[in-house]
Scaffold this active site. Structure first.
Site, mmCIF file in Angstrom:
data_model
loop_
_atom_site.group_PDB
_atom_site.id
_atom_site.type_symbol
_atom_site.label_atom_id
_atom_site.label_comp_id
_atom_site.label_asym_id
_atom_site.label_seq_id
_atom_site.Cartn_x
_atom_site.Cartn_y
_atom_site.Cartn_z
ATOM 1 N NE ARG A 8 8.339 -0.268 -10.836
ATOM 2 C CZ ARG A 8 8.151 0.978 -10.373
ATOM 3 N NH1 ARG A 8 8.736 2.001 -10.964
ATOM 4 N NH2 ARG A 8 7.365 1.209 -9.350
ATOM 5 C CE1 TYR A 55 6.588 6.448 -3.139
ATOM 6 C CE2 TYR A 55 6.961 8.535 -2.025
ATOM 7 C CZ TYR A 55 6.751 7.830 -3.185
ATOM 8 O OH TYR A 55 6.707 8.477 -4.389
ATOM 9 C CE LYS A 56 9.781 5.488 -5.690
ATOM 10 N NZ LYS A 56 8.566 4.962 -6.342
ATOM 11 C CG ASP A 96 14.950 10.862 -8.031
ATOM 12 O OD1 ASP A 96 15.044 10.060 -7.074
ATOM 13 O OD2 ASP A 96 13.862 11.153 -8.565
ATOM 14 C CG PHE A 118 9.493 9.827 -11.772
ATOM 15 C CD1 PHE A 118 8.654 8.752 -12.065
ATOM 16 C CD2 PHE A 118 9.028 10.815 -10.932
ATOM 17 C CE1 PHE A 118 7.369 8.690 -11.530
ATOM 18 C CE2 PHE A 118 7.745 10.749 -10.393
ATOM 19 C CZ PHE A 118 6.922 9.689 -10.683
#
Lengths: 409, 409
Positions: free
Chosen positions: A369, A221-222, A196, A125
């Site tokens: 995605r 938050y995912k 991560d 990322f």
């Protein structure tokens, strides 16, 4: 041949089926966006109202003790530990993923003072890479953030490497690294491994302790459904907690915060990594989402996610044969809770899917995605989403056939 | 002679009187704790429910654009700018005070590469000093965090100083530095000035631009009433925004966040100082508190606070003559929205005051700290609080007189 009836039969025996009603999901929406922003648990708003009225409003700053606010970063951390394979006392909820990445990367670098390489892969990322670049820059530029191909990481670990910094599940492709093997290789070369787990925590089982991970970070938050910009977490293996020091330690990370001493003395263990007052409203919202996952059990969530990923990929190929390139791996062992497909017209298809209520993400240049968050997703949702995809593809082909000039638009 | 009737008359003509009902304040509680944790605005819980149901739940990650979440750090920052004397485009709401202090201190140090001293005073909030010490440590220990007496700051600024780092209003004494004079002295010596306005923002007018401050940080959970651990803010004067760089810049601080480029390129202006996804629930709660202060007007809030501080100090001396030592200054120009008194039995008196519903803080060793947050405090509340203080003092004297051995307990 997969049919909607067969998928409905799977729903009827799904032990997790009841969890879907505990999230706020709009009618007519199919939710494949959990790795961007998980939906709100039904209980979240009421929980926040309770914290506001019965704690903050009623007991004000005495709530730090009366309502045990002071323990929330560690208490919720231990719950997240159950999702990521960490024994108690190793996960702390605080700040954001990027801040925690800086914190642990700085700690790890300081633990390997003679080494100058932070090794990562070119699929990591970008935000993580930026944090590493900016840390290196602030330390005088003596550290190199070295990027190698995703498949070349293990072979690139040598004794120049201080830290191997990787994302467990690739944000764009859904491909998963072999955390245990890479960590073992890092250790054999005397390096540390920082993972991560933003795209795996809460989606599939993660085994930080079993993989002998040194450090990890993740976001709330995912899949944890803690809300936009929810507090993030960090993991430090017990064996490193006495040595790990970072610049981001402050008042709440002092050995005696309430004594207001003049010089910093680190608290024992994880707590030293706190700075300011914890974000109680954010923590309270996050705990609601984490509690749902703990109640469901991450093993069961991961198993359903794997079955759904397989079924979704198979359905796309069955209903739209040869139309998409599969970016995510077929092997569940190499895949992390998402199905990613690409198409030259990915951007336009993505817009039409969104208009039809199929929530998902587009990642540049042309990757669609689909997050498979097992608590929110019925098996029949897979069918319905693919029928939308099929309709879009068919319509585009028809339009193009009848009005050839449109193909150049 | 101050009487309750005279104070009630002041309430009857107070243009801010209506604001008190817009906070959740318990019956029987007198609220002098706003510099530790401000009370919840009445509108906060409903605002959060709206964000959860109508934004997060309804539009999920599209809310970043549809509901302009992406602009919240700057939008609320500009509102806070109105409270701290900063023209638009210089205040950003993000992370915590400590993180922002690290961020700006790192930026300031890098802008003065030939200097090695961070100058502060021995009365500064210890958490700020810890952050400076830990930053210095992480940079190799070449920087000295030099502490001098509060009154000796100006005379101690010389050409070895990179940054003067001070808290505008002392957390324990309420004494206020002369921000303009110290900043001017810093500039004349080629140093930068970084101000912590945690104990002044929202309580009294602050004039960052007028004082030519270079950098500032503040928190959201005291006078701004954003909730426990609310997001904090940072200020960077326009003239430094192109040069200021810190290690804490990441994905959201990239010139093109959605392009997912491989190398960090700083965004223009303030936004480069973001890392991760902003904490939307915390930002939404904070905005409610900030909006109340903006609506009231900080000049009016500060004027009432000054009158109330004077009246409260005078009342304490009138009702409990000679009993307490005044720690906070009498001169409103040197005082920042709080009255602080000490007493050898401060701890015990504080406990009794709390039991009587007079919310305040004890700061070691024996300082009773009364915050004067003008939006929540009636003039008659001053009277009622002092009557509690008087009763406690009288009872303790009576108890001691009848049981002399208790004096040694």
């Amino acid at each position: 041949m997969i049919t909607r009836d067969k998928l409905a039969a799977l729903d009827s025996v799904d032990p997790l089926a009841g969890f879907r009603d505990r999230f706020e999901l709009r009618e007519g929406t199919l939710h494949f966006g959990g790795n961007s922003l998980g939906p709100p648990p039904v209980a979240t708003a009421a929980r926040l109202a309770e914290v506001i009225h019965e704690q903050w409003g009623k007991d004000l700053n005495r709530s730090w003790l009366i309502h045990d606010w002071v323990q929330m970063p560690a208490r919720i951390g231990d719950k997240i530990g159950q999702l990521v394979g960490a024994a108690p006392g190793q996960v702390l909820v605080t700040d954001s993923l990027s801040i925690n990445l800086h914190r642990l990367l700085a700690a790890a670098i300081a633990m390997r003072p003679d080494r100058r390489v932070i090794l990562t892969d070119s699929g990591n990322f970008p935000g993580d890479v930026y944090m590493a670049q900016n840390l290196s820059r602030s330390l005088g530029g003596r550290h190199e953030v070295r990027r190698v191909e995703e498949t070349a990481v293990e072979a690139s670990i040598d004794e120049s490497v201080a830290v191997v910094m990787l994302t467990d599940v690739n944000f764009r492709t859904g491909r998963r690294h072999d955390m245990a093997a890479i960590t073992a290789k890092a250790h054999s070369a005397g390096a540390l491994a920082l993972w991560d787990v933003a795209h795996s925590a809460g989606a599939i089982p993660v085994a930080l302790d079993a993989a002998s991970a040194d450090f990890a970070v993740g976001c709330g938050y995912k899949y944890l459904c803690g809300g936009p910009g929810a507090p993030a977490f960090l993991y430090i293996a017990h064996r490193h907690q006495a040595a790990a020091r970072s610049p981001l330690s402050g008042w709440m990370g002092h050995a005696s915060p309430a004594a207001f001493e003049l010089d910093y003395q680190p608290a024992d263990g994880l707590r030293r990594h706190l700075c300011s007052t914890p974000a109680i409203l954010g923590l309270a919202a996050l705990e609601v989402g984490v509690d749902l996952l703990v109640e469901a059990g991450i093993a069961r969530v991961g198993a359903k996610s794997a079955v759904q990923c397989d079924a979704f990929a198979a359905l796309i190929e069955q209903e739209c044969p040869g139309t998409f390139t599969f970016v995510s791996p077929g092997d569940p062992g190499q895949r992390g809770g998402k199905v990613c497909i690409s198409h030259p017209e990915g951007d336009a298809i993505s817009q039409e899917l969104l208009a039809r209520g199929v929530v998902h993400d587009l990642r540049p240049p042309d990757v669609l995605r689909f997050s498979i968050a097992a608590l929110c997703l019925r098996y029949v949702d897979l069918w319905d989403a693919v029928q939308h995809l099929k309709a879009i593809i068919t319509n585009r082909a028809v339009t193009r056939g009848s009005r050839p000039e449109a193909a150049h638009a």
